[in-house]
Motif scaffolding. Structure first.
Motif, short mmCIF file in Angstrom:
data_model
loop_
_atom_site.label_atom_id
_atom_site.label_comp_id
_atom_site.label_asym_id
_atom_site.label_seq_id
_atom_site.Cartn_x
_atom_site.Cartn_y
_atom_site.Cartn_z
N HIS A 1 52.00 49.42 77.95
CA HIS A 1 53.21 48.85 78.10
C HIS A 1 54.30 48.64 76.65
N HIS B 1 62.36 43.06 80.61
CA HIS B 1 61.95 44.04 81.60
C HIS B 1 61.71 44.21 82.75
N HIS C 1 61.87 49.54 83.76
CA HIS C 1 60.14 50.57 84.17
C HIS C 1 59.83 50.31 85.88
N HIS D 1 57.92 50.34 75.10
CA HIS D 1 59.12 49.25 74.21
C HIS D 1 59.08 49.46 72.36
N ILE E 1 53.90 44.57 83.01
CA ILE E 1 54.86 45.68 83.00
C ILE E 1 55.95 45.17 83.03
ZN LIG Z 1 59.11 45.19 79.19
#
Ligand SMILES: [Zn+2]
Ligand SMILES: [Zn+2]
Length: 351
Positions: free
Chosen positions: A275, A2, A116, A279, A310
């Motif tokens: 979130h 992430h 992100h 994805h 996040i």
């Molecule tokens: Zn993520």
């Protein structure tokens, strides 16, 4: 992975209204401190905003308005609107660096260097083409949505600030490439006044504005009901390629300006779901922005928790930042929200 970028400049401190004005940059500095104390920046990259030019601002603001802000910024006196947003010396530069931060968050996600992009210094949803309002000068939310249209045709803005995102709505009202969802308190004489269920967009943009007006006293249970029964199915149907999530901290129960009653747990549930959806549909592409928030402690905790979720570094250290428990609406409020949900299901054909 992430991989997350946290956009930050110490010049963000300059965007803070003087005297007893409720909008202070202390919110951002407290949130950053909470993250630093937990070692967050070993996992999240700190990125400086790349300053945008005036031409970029003109994508959504008029030349005359930009000149007006510049002259008030030199003068440093009076108001930019009818009396909510005071001018101070350097407000033009202070607003520009923060909007630039949101544009940088978009850029690093668009070019694939990060999944992100986070700019808690952003989220100015009240600013309109020719008008400042509600402590907002330049509308970074609408700006980055417009800019993202170069690469994407399905962009979703989810605005969970306690106030209606009126500027964003007005700037993008006829735009079919941006789905605009705003959950906000709605009550007689409450700022900015609009955001009722029947405001759904115009022209080609009809159906791409979703307003969820909530009565004062709406707590986690009723808020999550509206979110799960309206926002989630609309996003599932829309399948956004990019999500812009505006996390104003003023829906919290301790906020002095808004009478919604969200706890940090309610916030986290919403952010987790968004979130997860990013994805599922958007390859993780999500831009998180800040917004309002006038209880500085609560806002800082909300933002630290949101960033941790996040960036996927949420652990026990963040658990300690929560309020005691979920909040509960009165039966009266719960019934009112159920009614709003039913109206929205009809209007937006959710069956
Ligand atoms: Zn993520
Ligand atoms: Zn707000």
């Amino acid at each position: 992975m992430h991989k997350s970028a946290f956009i930050w400049s110490d010049r963000y401190y300059d965007y803070s209204f003087p005297g007893d004005h409720p909008y202070k940059s202390l919110r951002e500095s407290l949130a950053k401190k909470l993250l630093e104390e937990r070692g967050a920046f070993h996992y999240i990259d700190l990125i400086e905003p790349h300053l945008i030019s005036e031409d970029v601002l003109q994508i959504i603001h008029s030349r005359e308005y930009i000149e007006f802000i510049k002259s008030k910024s030199l003068e440093g006196k009076g108001y930019l609107d009818e009396g909510d947003t005071p001018a101070f010396k350097g407000i033009y530069e202070a607003a520009l660096i923060r909007v630039s931060g949101s544009v940088t968050a978009l850029k690093v996600v668009e070019d694939g260097s990060y999944v992100h992009g986070i700019n808690i210094g952003g989220g100015y949803h009240h600013a309109k083409r020719d008008k400042a309002g509600g402590f907002c000068v330049f509308n970074d939310v609408a700006l980055i949505a417009k800019m993202a249209e170069k690469n994407f045709s399905k962009i979703a803005i989810i605005d969970i600030d306690g106030h209606h995102g009126d500027g964003t709505q007005e700037l993008l009202y006829d735009d079919p490439n941006v789905l605009k969802i705003s959950l906000h308190m709605f009550h007689k004489n409450f700022f900015p006044g609009g955001g009722d269920v029947n405001e759904i967009g115009s022209g080609k943009g009809k159906g791409y504005t979703v307003n969820i007006p909530l009565p004062p006293g709406t707590a986690d249970d009723a808020y999550l009901l509206a979110f799960n029964e309206v926002v989630v199915p609309i996003l599932e149907r829309y399948k956004p390629e990019l999500i812009i999530l505006m996390v104003g901290g003023d829906s919290h129960f301790n906020d002095p300006l808004v009478e919604l009653k969200l706890s940090t747990y309610g916030y986290l549930d919403v952010i987790k779901k968004v979130h997860e959806l990013s994805h599922k549909y958007s390859n993780g592409r999500i831009i998180m922005l800040g917004g309002g928030g006038y209880n500085y402690d609560a806002t800082a905790r909300i933002w630290a928790i949101a960033v941790a979720e996040i960036a996927n570094i949420y652990d026990i250290e963040y658990e300690h930042l929560h309020d005691c428990c979920y909040t509960k609406s009165s039966q009266f409020v719960l019934e009112k929200v159920k009614n709003v949900v039913q109206q929205l299901k009809n209007i937006h054909s959710l069956y």
